[in-house]
Scaffold this active site. Structure first.
Site, PDB file in Angstrom:
ATOM      1  N   GLU A 133      13.224  22.317  12.986  1.00 24.12           N
ATOM      2  CA  GLU A 133      13.624  21.634  12.224  1.00 24.12           C
ATOM      3  C   GLU A 133      12.821  21.307  10.869  1.00 24.12           C
ATOM      4  OE1 GLU A 133      16.105  18.266  13.602  1.00 24.12           O
ATOM      5  OE2 GLU A 133      15.903  17.346  11.500  1.00 24.12           O
ATOM      6  N   LYS A 136      17.336   9.617  18.274  1.00 25.97           N
ATOM      7  CA  LYS A 136      17.039  11.298  17.854  1.00 25.97           C
ATOM      8  C   LYS A 136      16.007  11.513  17.086  1.00 25.97           C
ATOM      9  CE  LYS A 136      18.004  15.391  16.282  1.00 25.97           C
ATOM     10  NZ  LYS A 136      17.499  16.140  15.004  1.00 25.97           N
ATOM     11  N   ASP A 144       7.298  19.347  29.936  1.00 20.35           N
ATOM     12  CA  ASP A 144       8.709  19.455  30.461  1.00 20.35           C
ATOM     13  C   ASP A 144       9.490  18.380  29.550  1.00 20.35           C
ATOM     14  OD1 ASP A 144      11.332  19.425  31.319  1.00 20.35           O
ATOM     15  OD2 ASP A 144      10.605  19.453  33.517  1.00 20.35           O
ATOM     16  N   HIS A 191      15.107  16.053   2.449  1.00 23.70           N
ATOM     17  CA  HIS A 191      15.115  16.933   3.383  1.00 23.70           C
ATOM     18  C   HIS A 191      15.787  18.211   2.641  1.00 23.70           C
ATOM     19  CE1 HIS A 191      16.266  17.290   7.389  1.00 23.70           C
ATOM     20  NE2 HIS A 191      17.387  18.253   7.305  1.00 23.70           N
TER      21      HIS A 191
HETATM   22  C1  MEV Z   1      17.285  13.859  11.530  1.00 22.61           C
HETATM   23  O1  MEV Z   1      17.113  14.844  12.622  1.00 22.61           O
HETATM   24  C2  MEV Z   1      16.983  12.552  12.285  1.00 22.61           C
HETATM   25  C3  MEV Z   1      17.352  11.034  11.603  1.00 22.61           C
HETATM   26  O2  MEV Z   1      19.170  11.127  11.525  1.00 22.61           O
HETATM   27  C4  MEV Z   1      16.949   9.958  12.396  1.00 22.61           C
HETATM   28  C5  MEV Z   1      17.487   8.570  11.936  1.00 22.61           C
HETATM   29  O3  MEV Z   1      18.622   8.698  11.519  1.00 22.61           O
HETATM   30  O4  MEV Z   1      16.871   7.746  12.044  1.00 22.61           O
HETATM   31  C6  MEV Z   1      17.106  11.110  10.040  1.00 22.61           C
END
Ligand code: MEV
Length: 447
Positions: A118, A300, A316, A414
């Protein structure tokens, strides 16, 4: 790239006398003897070519020339080796390997290897680490490598009341049995540190937990052997039906804690003062604290930092993912793994608590050539230290994401990086896909 390729890089792109320093000796020595002043802040790193970046790491004593060569080589996992790792192997699947810069952890400079597809993840980790340097970087609390096995068993409902008393009478025997499974672990200072019994919410159903200090190993095999041994013995001690005998990935005795602080001034961004940015970041964290839907995305983002280091060090990541999310839900509501508050001096204070069950031996760690290089890059840390490094990257990643989200939104930065991928797609778009070629229908041939 081979070692000799790297020599070419050395003569073309760096001063040979700098490269000559220490690269012939083993990397362990090199890292231990590296000058104290070496820094993970490498000016212009992002703008360098891949070769020049590797050379910069060699120059600064972070990597030996051989380790750098192994990383660059497209075949760092040979077909033979890949074929021994898994069944039905048909090749190796490559991921980009990046290095996050700026990490100062427990007073030591680290360049962090991250295997991830990513865009913006490595940049965000480096940015979060840079922000945290304003107050000394990251501070970890040491954890032992405690893995836990579970032995599920069921007794007749009329026997259930006597199970706790029976368990106390066999407690010492259970510990001896578990230790007898791994005598060498005891001699390395590890071994069983405790046993407990849990009553599950169905009449007659119990589970024994055996907690084992697995030292440098992640510990899955160690505790699974113990679970099976105890499972075989159990019916001879109490009339019961034995169920599953397997580790738990919810490793609550292996919680890694890391803390950092950021000067409010460092957080100034766009139209926001540092103080406003602190308030907005704390508010963004509160959103995750209040709402499991937001907490899932918040976490995430944290795993965006954690997983790539777990992968790059041959560990792992499914186990670490499972542990992290189970831990996040332990209170009964899914919660964020970090906490951000405003400190007494107006600074931003962040903490992460997350189980990070990783090892530096076992699995593919000793076999995968790239893993040997990434562990070298980190200075061959012990497993407990490695878990602290990994959790620090999770905290840095979260800091970077929250600052961007709370103050400017992430799409601008991004998309700038994502644009590089799109440009690649455009460049390769005219090329026939392998599938099309295989089917004899490649569009390049079509009118
Ligand atoms: C994107 O891979 C991760 C984010 O969505 C994390 C977040 O919202 O804190 C930017």
């Amino acid at each position: 790239m081979t070692t000799s390729d790297l020599n070419i890089v050395a003569s073309n792109e760096t001063s040979a006398c700098v490269l000559a320093h220490g690269v012939e000796s083993g990397l362990r020595e090199e890292v231990k003897n590296a000058p104290a002043a070496r820094s993970s802040r490498i000016s212009g790193f992002a703008q360098m070519s891949v070769k020049a970046r590797l050379t910069a790491l060699v120059e600064r004593g972070f990597l030996s020339r051989d380790a750098a060569g192994a990383l660059f080589s497209a075949e760092n996992l040979s077909q033979d080796l890949a074929d021994t790792f898994i069944e039905n192997c048909i090749g190796a699947f490559a991921l980009p390997l990046g290095v996050a810069t700026n990490f100062l952890i427990d007073g030591r400079e680290y360049l962090i290897p991250m295997a991830v597809e990513e865009s913006s993840v490595v940049a965000a980790a480096s940015h979060g680490a840079k922000l945290a340097r304003s107050r000394g970087g990251f501070f970890t609390s040491p954890t032992k490598s405690i893995a836990t096995s579970q032995i599920q068993f069921t007794v007749q409902s009329e026997d259930a009341a006597r199970v706790p008393g029976w368990f106390e009478s066999v407690r010492a025997e259970l510990i001896d049995r578990a230790n007898a499974c791994h005598p060498r672990l005891l001699s390395r200072g590890g071994g069983t540190v405790g046993v407990e019994i849990r009553i599950l919410p169905k009449p007659g159903v119990f589970v024994i937990h055996v907690h084992v200090d697995t030292r440098e190993a992640m510990g899955a095999n160690i505790v699974n052997t113990i679970a099976e041994d105890i499972g075989r013995w159990l019916p001879s001690s109490i009339p019961c039906r034995v169920g599953l005998k397997i580790l738990t990935n919810l490793t609550v005795h292996r919680i890694t804690r890391v803390r950092c602080e950021v000067d409010s001034k460092t957080l100034e961004i766009g139209g926001f003062t540092g103080a406003e940015a602190v308030d907005r970041i704390v508010e963004a964290w509160e959103f995750a604290e209040l709402d499991p839907y937001r907490a899932a995305t918040h976490n995430k983002g944290i795993m965006n930092g954690i997983d790539p280091v777990v992968i790059a060090t041959g560990n792992d990541w499914r186990a670490v993912e499972a542990g992290a999310h189970a831990f996040a839900a332990m209170s009964g509501q899914y919660k964020p793994l970090t906490r951000w508050i405003k400190g007494e001096e107006g600074q931003l204070v962040g903490e992460i608590a997350v189980p990070v069950a990783v090892g530096t031996v076992g699995g593919v760690t000793r076999l995968h050539p790239a893993v040997q290089s990434t562990l070298s890059l980190l200075g061959h840390p012990e497993a407990g230290v490695l878990s602290g490094l990994i959790a620090s990257v999770g905290l840095a990643q979260n800091l970077s994401a929250l600052r961007a989200l709370a103050c400017e939104g992430i799409q601008r930065g991004h998309m700038a990086l994502h644009e590089k991928n799109i440009e690649m797609l455009r460049r390769y778009d005219h090329m026939p896909s392998l599938t099309a070629v295989a089917r004899g229908t490649d569009s390049a041939k079509e009118p």
